[in-house]
Design a protein around this motif. Structure first.
Motif: not given
Length: 582
Positions: A536-560
Motif C-alpha cells: 500500500t505504500g509502494a510508489d507504483k504497482i504493476i499488476v501482472l496476469s497471464d504474462g501481461r501487464v493488466a494494470e499499472q499505476g499508484r495504489p490509490e489510482e488502481l483501487y479507484g
C-alpha cells in the motif's frame, strides 16, 4: 590435430598437447620392450658362436652384461617420462577440467539448471571426471601408443620374414574386429548403466530434500521399496555392462593367444625345411610374447574407450552450452529499470511473459502483484539477467542488460528472496558474503541496521556461531534478517525483493519490515508481493496476469479503477475475517 583432440576428448589446449606427449612416451616404452629381446638374441648368438669355436664364453659376456644394464637404464628413463606424461599431466588436466566445468556452469543462464537434475550435474562433476582421470592415465594414451608400436614392430617383422610375421600378426585383425563389433552393445549397456545410477542418485537426493514430508505422511516403507527396486536395477545394469565388455574383450584376448601356437607351428616348419635359422625362430617367439601384451592392452583399451565416449559426451554437453557474455563495464546514467515489450518463455511455445512494458524508477518502490503464475518472479529475475529474454529489451539506466556480463551487472543488484540460502559457516562470514573484503565493523553495522545484532549476540559464540546446513539452527525470521544484512552490506543501488515477509510471524514480520525500510532508502526497488497490505505504500504497482501487464499505476489510482487490483484487495480483506467454525 590439437583442436580435433580437444573436441573429441573434451580437453583443454594444454591437455591435448600433453595427451600427444603421453602417446609418444607410451609408444617409445612399447618399442623399448623389444630391446631385451635383441640383447637375448645377441647373447645366444655369441654363445653359439663361441661353442662352435671351442672358446671360453665367459670372456666376452661382460660386454653383453653392460648392454643389459644399459637397456635397463633406458627402460627406467623411458618409463619415468611415461609416468610423468601419463599421471602427472592427467591430474593437471583433471584439475583444469573441473575448473572449466565450474566456470562454464557459473556463466550459464539459470534456464540450463531448470532443465537439468542437480544429481546429474554432480555426477558429471565428480563421477564422470574421476572416470576420465582413469581413462586418460591408464587406457586411452596406451591405446594409441599400442596401435602405433604394433604397426612399427609388424613392419620390422615383415622385413625380416614375412611368413613368420604373418603367423604372429594374423590374429590381430580378427581380435580387433571381435572387440570393435561389440560397440553398439557396449554403448547400449553403458548408457543404461549410467541412467540407472543417475536414477538412484536422484531418488536419494529427493529423499534428503523431502525427508520431513516422507516421515509426516508415513511413506518410509514405500520410499525404501522404490529405492531398493532402483538399486537392484542399477546393479543388474552394472553387471550387464561389465559382462558385455568382459565377454568380448576376454574372447578377443584368448583368440589373440592362438597366435603363439601358429608362430610355433610356422616356425617349426620353416626350421625343418632350413628356411629359418634357430636364432630367428627364438627371436620371433620372444617378440610374439612381448608383442601380445600391448596388443591385449589395445583390446582392453578399445572397450574402455567406448565407455569413456559416453562420459565425454555428457561433459561436452555442458562445456558446449552457450554461456552469457557481455561488456566488462557497466556505468548507467541512473538506475531506472525499463521493460520494453519483453517476451520470455522457459520452454519453446510456453510463453510466460508476453509484451510486458513498465518502468521501475530510481528512488521509488515498484511492486509486482497479481495471481499466481502471472510472471512476477520471472520478471524480477529477468531484471537481473538470470535468464535471457526472447523479445524486447530490458535496460538499466539506458544500458541493455543483455549486452553486459552478468557478474558485472549483478554488482549493481542486491537480493532478498523468500527462501534464504545460508552456507555452513559462521554468521559473520554469511553476512560478509554481501561484500567481499568488508571489515568486521562494517559487518556489525549492517547486522545492527538489519535488526539481527541482538539475537546474534545471544548465541553461544555470537558472530562466530556456525549456522548449520542452510541455516538450520536459525528461525525463518532470523535467516531473513541475515539476508537483509547481506544486502545492506553490499549497498547496491538496485534492490530486488521476492516476498521477503510472506512466511514470517507478526513479530518477525515487523522486525524484517523495519530492516527493509532501511535497505530500500534512495534505491531502485522492485518488490514481489502477495499480501496487498504490504504494497500500500509502494510508489507504483504493476499488476501482472497471464504474462501481461493488466494494470499499472499508484495504489490509490488502481483501487479507484475497480479492476483486478481492486478485486485482489477485496478478496484478501474478506479472507482476514475467516475463522474456523466450531
Amino acid at each position: 590435430m590439437i583442436r580435433r583432440l580437444q573436441h573429441v576428448f573434451a580437453l583443454s589446449e594444454k591437455g591435448a598437447k600433453d595427451f600427444v606427449k603421453a602417446v609418444i612416451w607410451c609408444f617409445l616404452c612399447n618399442i623399448s620392450l623389444m630391446l631385451p629381446v635383441g640383447v637375448v638374441m645377441a647373447v645366444i648368438q655369441y654363445l653359439l658362436g663361441t661353442l662352435e669355436a671351442e672358446g671360453n664364453p665367459a670372456e666376452g659376456l661382460w660386454l653383453y652384461t653392460g648392454a643389459a644394464v644399459l637397456v635397463l637404464l633406458v627402460l627406467f628413463i623411458l618409463h619415468y617420462f611415461q609416468y610423468a606424461a601419463l599421471y602427472l599431466a592427467t591430474y593437471r588436466e583433471s584439475a583444469s577440467r573441473r575448473v572449466s566445468l565450474a566456470e562454464t556452469l557459473r556463466r550459464l543462464p539459470l534456464s540450463f539448471f531448470g532443465n537439468r537434475d542437480l544429481s546429474d550435474l554432480t555426477a558429471t562433476m565428480i563421477a564422470d571426471c574421476s572416470s576420465l582421470d582413469q581413462m586418460f592415465s591408464h587406457y586411452i594414451p596406451q591405446l594409441f601408443a599400442s596401435i602405433f608400436s604394433t604397426l612399427v614392430i609388424g613392419i620390422c617383422m615383415f622385413a625380416i620374414n614375412w611368413r613368420m610375421a604373418l603367423s604372429v600378426l594374423w590374429v590381430l585383425p580378427a581380435a580387433v574386429l571381435l572387440t570393435a563389433g561389440s560397440k553398439k552393445l557396449q554403448d547400449l549397456c553403458g548408457t543404461k548403466n549410467i541412467l540407472a545410477k543417475r536414477a538412484v542418485a536422484d531418488n536419494i537426493q529427493e529423499c534428503l530434500e523431502t525427508i520431513r514430508d516422507i516421515k509426516a505422511c508415513s511413506r518410509q516403507e514405500e520410499y525404501l521399496k522404490g529405492l531398493d527396486g532402483k538399486l537392484e536395477y542399477a546393479e543388474r545394469c552394472a553387471i550387464r555392462s561389465e559382462l558385455a565388455t568382459g565377454v568380448f574383450v576376454c574372447s578377443a584376448q584368448a583368440f589373440l593367444r592362438i597366435g603363439l601356437a601358429t608362430t610355433v607351428l610356422a616356425g617349426a616348419g620353416l626350421l625343418i625345411r632350413g628356411e629359418l635359422s634357430f636364432l630367428y625362430f627364438l627371436g620371433f617367439l620372444f617378440a610374439a610374447a612381448r608383442l601380445y601384451d600391448p596388443l591385449g592392452l589395445v583390446l582392453q583399451n578399445i572397450a574402455a574407450t567406448f565407455n569413456a565416449k559416453l562420459q565425454i559426451n555428457r561433459m561436452r554437453a555442458i562445456l558446449e552450452q552457450p554461456v552469457q557474455t557481455g561488456a566488462e563495464t557497466c556505468e548507467p546514467e541512473n538506475y531506472d529499470i525499463v521493460f520494453d515489450h519483453v517476451k520470455f518463455a522457459y520452454r519453446e511455445n510456453e510463453g510466460v511473459l508476453d509484451d510486458v512494458s513498465f518502468t521501475a524508477k530510481q528512488g521509488e518502490v515498484t511492486a509486482l502483484v497479481g495471481p499466481s503464475g502471472g510472471g512476477k518472479s520471472t520478471a524480477c529475475k529477468l531484471a537481473a539477467r538470470f535468464w535471457d529474454i526472447q523479445g524486447g529489451t530490458i535496460t538499466l539506466g539506458g544500458i541493455d542488460i543483455s549486452k553486459v556480463d552478468p557478474e558485472v551487472l549483478l554488482k549493481h543488484y542486491s537480493f532478498v528472496f523468500q527462501d534464504v540460502v545460508l552456507f555452513r559457516d559462521t554468521i559473520l562470514e554469511n553476512i560478509r558474503l554481501g561484500r567481499r573484503g568488508a571489515t568486521d565493523e562494517e559487518v556489525y553495522a549492517a547486522a545492527k541496521a538489519a535488526r539481527c545484532d541482538e539475537f546474534i549476540r545471544q548465541l553461544p559464540e555470537g558472530y562466530q556461531t556456525m549456522v548449520g546446513e542452510n541455516g538450520s539452527t536459525l528461525s525463518g525470521g532470523e535467516r531473513q534478517r541475515i539476508s537483509i544484512a547481506r544486502a545492506l552490506l553490499k549497498d547496491a543501488p538496485v534492490i530486488l525483493l521476492d516476498e521477503a515477509t510472506a512466511s514470517l510471524d507478526v513479530e518477525n514480520e515487523t522486525e524484517v519490515q523495519e530492516a527493509i525500510s532501511r535497505l530500500v532508502k534512495n534505491k531502485t526497488v522492485l518488490i514481489i508481493a502477495h499480501r496487498m497490505r504490504t504494497v500500500t505504500g509502494a510508489d507504483k504497482i504493476i499488476v501482472l496476469s497471464d504474462g501481461r501487464v493488466a494494470e499499472q499505476g499508484r495504489p490509490e489510482e488502481l483501487y479507484g479503477k475497480n479492476g483486478l487490483y481492486t478485486h485482489m484487495v477485496k478478496l484478501q480483506t474478506e479472507s482476514q475475517s475467516w475463522a474456523l467454525e466450531t
